[in-house]
Design a protein around this motif. Structure first.
Motif, PDB file in Angstrom:
ATOM      1  N   THR A  34       0.833  -0.975  -0.121  1.00 40.58           N
ATOM      2  CA  THR A  34      -0.171  -0.070   0.070  1.00 40.58           C
ATOM      3  C   THR A  34       0.961   1.168   0.054  1.00 40.58           C
ATOM      4  OG1 THR A  34      -1.774  -1.117   1.129  1.00 40.58           O
ATOM      5  CG2 THR A  34      -1.683   1.280   1.338  1.00 40.58           C
ATOM      6  N   GLN A  35       0.411   2.259  -0.665  1.00 38.99           N
ATOM      7  CA  GLN A  35       1.118   3.525  -0.703  1.00 38.99           C
ATOM      8  C   GLN A  35       0.131   4.878  -0.377  1.00 38.99           C
ATOM      9  OE1 GLN A  35       2.862   4.507  -4.517  1.00 38.99           O
ATOM     10  NE2 GLN A  35       3.636   2.499  -4.764  1.00 38.99           N
ATOM     11  N   VAL A  36       0.731   5.304   0.897  1.00 34.99           N
ATOM     12  CA  VAL A  36       0.170   6.346   1.322  1.00 34.99           C
ATOM     13  C   VAL A  36       0.849   7.542   1.169  1.00 34.99           C
ATOM     14  CG1 VAL A  36      -0.698   7.340   3.551  1.00 34.99           C
ATOM     15  CG2 VAL A  36      -0.934   4.818   3.174  1.00 34.99           C
ATOM     16  N   ALA A  56       4.928  -1.756   2.382  1.00 35.36           N
ATOM     17  CA  ALA A  56       4.064  -0.696   2.362  1.00 35.36           C
ATOM     18  C   ALA A  56       4.875   0.469   2.546  1.00 35.36           C
ATOM     19  CB  ALA A  56       3.200  -0.674   3.665  1.00 35.36           C
ATOM     20  N   SER A  57       4.257   1.777   2.006  1.00 36.49           N
ATOM     21  CA  SER A  57       5.030   3.135   1.548  1.00 36.49           C
ATOM     22  C   SER A  57       4.215   4.190   2.271  1.00 36.49           C
ATOM     23  CB  SER A  57       5.259   3.312   0.222  1.00 36.49           C
ATOM     24  OG  SER A  57       5.928   4.601   0.334  1.00 36.49           O
ATOM     25  N   VAL A  58       4.845   4.866   3.374  1.00 37.89           N
ATOM     26  CA  VAL A  58       4.199   5.898   3.866  1.00 37.89           C
ATOM     27  C   VAL A  58       5.026   7.191   3.671  1.00 37.89           C
ATOM     28  CG1 VAL A  58       3.357   7.038   6.092  1.00 37.89           C
ATOM     29  CG2 VAL A  58       3.001   4.457   5.804  1.00 37.89           C
ATOM     30  N   GLY A  59       4.329   8.245   3.143  1.00 40.02           N
ATOM     31  CA  GLY A  59       5.300   9.491   2.583  1.00 40.02           C
ATOM     32  C   GLY A  59       5.431  10.319   4.047  1.00 40.02           C
ATOM     33  N   GLY A  60       4.454  10.457   4.939  1.00 38.56           N
ATOM     34  CA  GLY A  60       4.877  11.277   6.067  1.00 38.56           C
ATOM     35  C   GLY A  60       5.038  10.239   7.345  1.00 38.56           C
ATOM     36  N   ALA A  79       8.382   1.336   3.931  1.00 41.75           N
ATOM     37  CA  ALA A  79       9.120   2.613   4.081  1.00 41.75           C
ATOM     38  C   ALA A  79       8.442   3.819   4.546  1.00 41.75           C
ATOM     39  CB  ALA A  79       9.298   2.820   2.447  1.00 41.75           C
ATOM     40  N   VAL A  80       8.959   4.492   5.581  1.00 46.94           N
ATOM     41  CA  VAL A  80       8.429   5.616   6.245  1.00 46.94           C
ATOM     42  C   VAL A  80       9.167   6.797   5.903  1.00 46.94           C
ATOM     43  CG1 VAL A  80       7.494   6.421   8.225  1.00 46.94           C
ATOM     44  CG2 VAL A  80       7.397   4.085   7.758  1.00 46.94           C
ATOM     45  N   ALA A 100      13.064  -2.668   6.753  1.00 52.01           N
ATOM     46  CA  ALA A 100      12.343  -1.524   6.900  1.00 52.01           C
ATOM     47  C   ALA A 100      13.230  -0.234   6.851  1.00 52.01           C
ATOM     48  CB  ALA A 100      11.458  -1.538   8.163  1.00 52.01           C
ATOM     49  N   LYS A 101      12.547   0.942   6.385  1.00 51.98           N
ATOM     50  CA  LYS A 101      13.540   2.142   6.510  1.00 51.98           C
ATOM     51  C   LYS A 101      12.726   3.274   6.706  1.00 51.98           C
ATOM     52  CE  LYS A 101      16.162   0.987   2.281  1.00 51.98           C
ATOM     53  NZ  LYS A 101      16.630   1.356   0.985  1.00 51.98           N
ATOM     54  N   VAL A 102      12.966   4.024   7.762  1.00 59.25           N
ATOM     55  CA  VAL A 102      12.509   5.063   8.460  1.00 59.25           C
ATOM     56  C   VAL A 102      13.110   6.304   8.444  1.00 59.25           C
ATOM     57  CG1 VAL A 102      11.560   5.998  10.936  1.00 59.25           C
ATOM     58  CG2 VAL A 102      11.572   3.573  10.137  1.00 59.25           C
ATOM     59  N   GLY A 103      12.708   7.422   7.738  1.00 58.62           N
ATOM     60  CA  GLY A 103      13.217   8.405   7.555  1.00 58.62           C
ATOM     61  C   GLY A 103      13.404   9.356   8.595  1.00 58.62           C
TER      62      GLY A 103
END
Length: 555
Positions: A34-36, A56-60, A79-80, A100-103
């Protein structure tokens, strides 16, 4: 709201954010791929089955305020773009965060992991918070990249944690953590870590093959500290309690200090951290093999089991405070019918290992399984270099023990020339290599006693010869010639020669011979040779005794 069936958002696209509030998912939740575009929030949510967020991908920001996940939680390759918060979540199944990647920062404070927690290869850009988290099974951070600080303050790690080949960019804090297994940082890289610890737990802290790229302070009260092949590319201070330290093949590019701390470490609130399960506060260094010790400083550590052979630049090793070495066996040992009284001195445990293999060597410490036993030829240079290190530090008494050990190894080296070994045996027997004053004084007393007895029996004449003068008169001239007769050898039974008068004369001769003076006493031929011999032997023994005293008091 209750969702009884499987909630599937697989491969869904959210152009903005998404929020799930006060929801109970009775079956699985699927957000795979899922992409958010913006934030994804779960507020006051329960997940009674597995949660699937694979790729899953979360832009924020990801706010995962879920009370519990009853099944497996799969966040692999998540990906966050911003922060990811999993505070207080209870994971009943396996929690998978591999890749997992957390920005931003990652918050797992208060989270509970009942099964394995897998963070293999995860990447967290800012601080990773695991304060108060509970790990009941394996906690794995192998190959993870934690670019900033990582905090496990007050966490409960029931089976320890593994950080193999991980990259840690900032400090690693474990204050007041309850660690019941090993903490393994094998092959980990600490890029800007200024502080590691305080770590207090009754198991092993494994830093083998780890790399510290900046100056670091390591505070640990652990059972074992393994630093095999660890590389310090900057200065380091290891402040330890209770630990058995293995530094085999460690690489020290800058000064590294290993010191024993006298008091327990303090928590953030200023209270002492409990050291249950760690009864002995001593720090023991067990191996320096393969270490270039030019930059190493040991302070108040126990060296009774330390292996020094194969170390480099031992002559530059710095020993500060009290660093005890193993002692020879106490008391008298018997070899056949001959008694042996071992000299009390600091030794190397390698010498214990070698002597324990010899017949009649009771009391010496045998080598553990898998430990090579070094021969005297290999141990003599080790003693020599350590002696120089203590001499450079103006510790002459300590250097004397290493000199004694060096001479012992040379004396017992079967490959040394026979003449050299004979001289060393004589040097050892007479004066303990010029280091045993009582032994030398004993020989001096024995030599003087033998000389006195020889003088009384054969050296003093029967009577002191009286000068005889003869002369003649020629006109008005008188010529006189005075001649002293040769001393007459004593005769009669030996018991008659042992008189107080002859004892006093003999004693005067011997005392004067020790200080290179003439007593003026007429002697027989035998007495003259005895006197000449005593003038060589007894002053030499006196000098050796003075040398032994000086070696123990010089600073």
């Amino acid at each position: 709201m209750d969702v009884t069936g499987v909630a599937s958002f697989g491969a869904a696209r959210f152009e903005g954010g998404a929020c799930f509030e006060t929801v109970r998912f009775e079956a699985g939740v699927r957000f795979g791929e899922t992409q958010v575009a913006q934030d994804l929030w779960f507020e006051d949510v329960e997940m009674r089955a597995e949660a699937w967020f694979h790729r899953a991908s979360v832009g924020g920001t990801l706010r995962f305020s879920v009370r519990e996940v009853a099944g497996d939680a799969v966040f692999e390759e998540l990906a966050v773009g911003g922060d990811a918060a999993f505070s207080g979540t209870e994971f009943w199944g396996i929690a998978r965060f591999a890749g997992a990647k957390v920005g931003g920062a990652a918050w797992f404070d208060g989270a509970v992991f009942h099964e394995d927690a897998r963070f293999d290869g995860a990447e967290i850009t800012r601080t990773a918070w695991f304060d108060g988290a509970g790990f009941h099974q394996e906690a794995c951070f192998d190959a993870a990249t934690l670019k900033d600080d990582v905090s496990f303050q007050g966490a409960r790690l029931h089976r320890g944690a593994s950080f193999g080949a991980a990259v840690i960019g900032g400090d690693a804090g474990f204050g007041a953590a309850d660690v019941r297994g090993d903490l393994a940082f094998r092959r980990a890289t600490f890029q800007r870590t200024a502080t590691l610890g305080p770590v207090v737990f009754p198991a092993a802290l494994d830093l083998s093959d780890a790399v510290f790229e900046s100056a670091v302070t390591i505070e640990a009260a652990v059972r074992d500290l393994r630093c095999r092949r660890t590389r310090w590319a900057s200065t380091a201070a290891l402040r330890l309690r209770h630990a058995t330290v293995d530094l085999s093949d460690a690489v020290l590019e800058f000064p590294v200090g290993v010191a024993s701390r006298s008091r327990p470490f303090l928590a953030e609130d200023g209270t002492e951290i409990d050291e249950e399960g760690l009864p002995d506060p001593r720090v023991r260094v067990t191996s320096l093999r393969g270490v270039d010790t030019a930059h190493l400083v040991l302070t108040d550590v126990d060296l009774t089991r330390c292996l020094f052979a194969e170390s480099v630049h031992l002559d530059q090793l710095k020993l500060e405070g009290r660093c005890p070495l193993p002692l020879p066996p106490a008391g008298v040992r018997w070899r056949g019918r001959a008694p042996l009284l071992w000299t009390r001195r600091g030794t190397l445990v390698e010498e214990h290992h070698w002597r324990a293999r010899r017949p009649g060597a009771d009391g010496w410490t045998p080598a553990p399984d898998g430990t090579d036993v070094r021969e005297p030829a290999a141990l003599a240079p080790v003693y020599r270099q350590l002696r120089k290190a203590l001499e450079d530090a103006k510790n002459e008494p300590g250097a004397a023990d290493f000199y004694y050990g060096e001479m012992e190894m040379r004396r017992h080296d079967p490959d040394a020339p026979g003449g050299e070994r004979a001289l060393l045996h004589l040097y050892w027997a007479v004066s303990g290599y010029g280091l045993r004053a009582l032994r030398t004084l004993g020989w001096l007393l024995l030599a003087m006693t033998a000389t006195v007895l020889a003088m009384m029996l054969w050296g003093l004449p029967r009577h002191d010869p009286d000068p005889v003068s003869t002369g003649r008169t020629t006109g008005d001239t008188v010529t006189l010639t005075t001649r002293t007769p040769d001393p007459v050898n004593p005769s009669g039974p030996y018991a008659g020669r042992l008189s107080s008068e002859r004892f006093e004369k003999a004693l005067r001769v011997v005392i004067n011979s020790v200080v290179f003076r003439s007593s003026g006493q007429e002697l027989t031929v035998a007495g003259t040779y005895v006197d000449m011999t005593s003038r060589v032997v007894e002053p030499a023994l006196l000098g050796l005794a003075a040398l032994a005293v000086r070696s123990r008091v010089k600073r």
